[in-house]
Design a protein around this motif. Structure first.
Motif: not given
Length: 91
Positions: A8, A10-11, A35, A37-39
């Protein structure tokens, strides 16, 4: 590089290596704690995708993650399964 590596930044979830049948189960497990908060998912480091990898990506996309990148095999698989650019079923 052969087996997929998940991390990961950041997002963004980043996947490197081959996203194939041999790598999908371990990749799925590795993705779960990352996962929240991930975009998006960055596929720039993915060498190739097979149908198992496509299924993993389609599941991530169905759960709201944008899929960025076009590794070898992805366009052909999308066409074969009639998926659009966001890995949803096309009209």
């Amino acid at each position: 590089m052969s087996a997929a590596r998940v991390r990961r930044d950041g997002d963004v979830l980043k996947i490197d290596g081959r996203l194939d049948r041999a790598a999908v189960a371990a990749s799925w497990r590795a993705l779960q704690p990352l996962r929240a908060g991930a975009t998006s998912v960055d596929l720039a480091g993915v060498e190739a995708v097979d149908s198992a990898g496509l299924a993993l990506l389609a599941e991530l996309a169905a759960n709201g993650l944008r899929i960025d990148g076009e590794p070898a095999g992805l366009a052909e698989l999308r066409a074969a399964y009639r998926l659009d650019g966001s890995l949803g079923f096309g009209a």
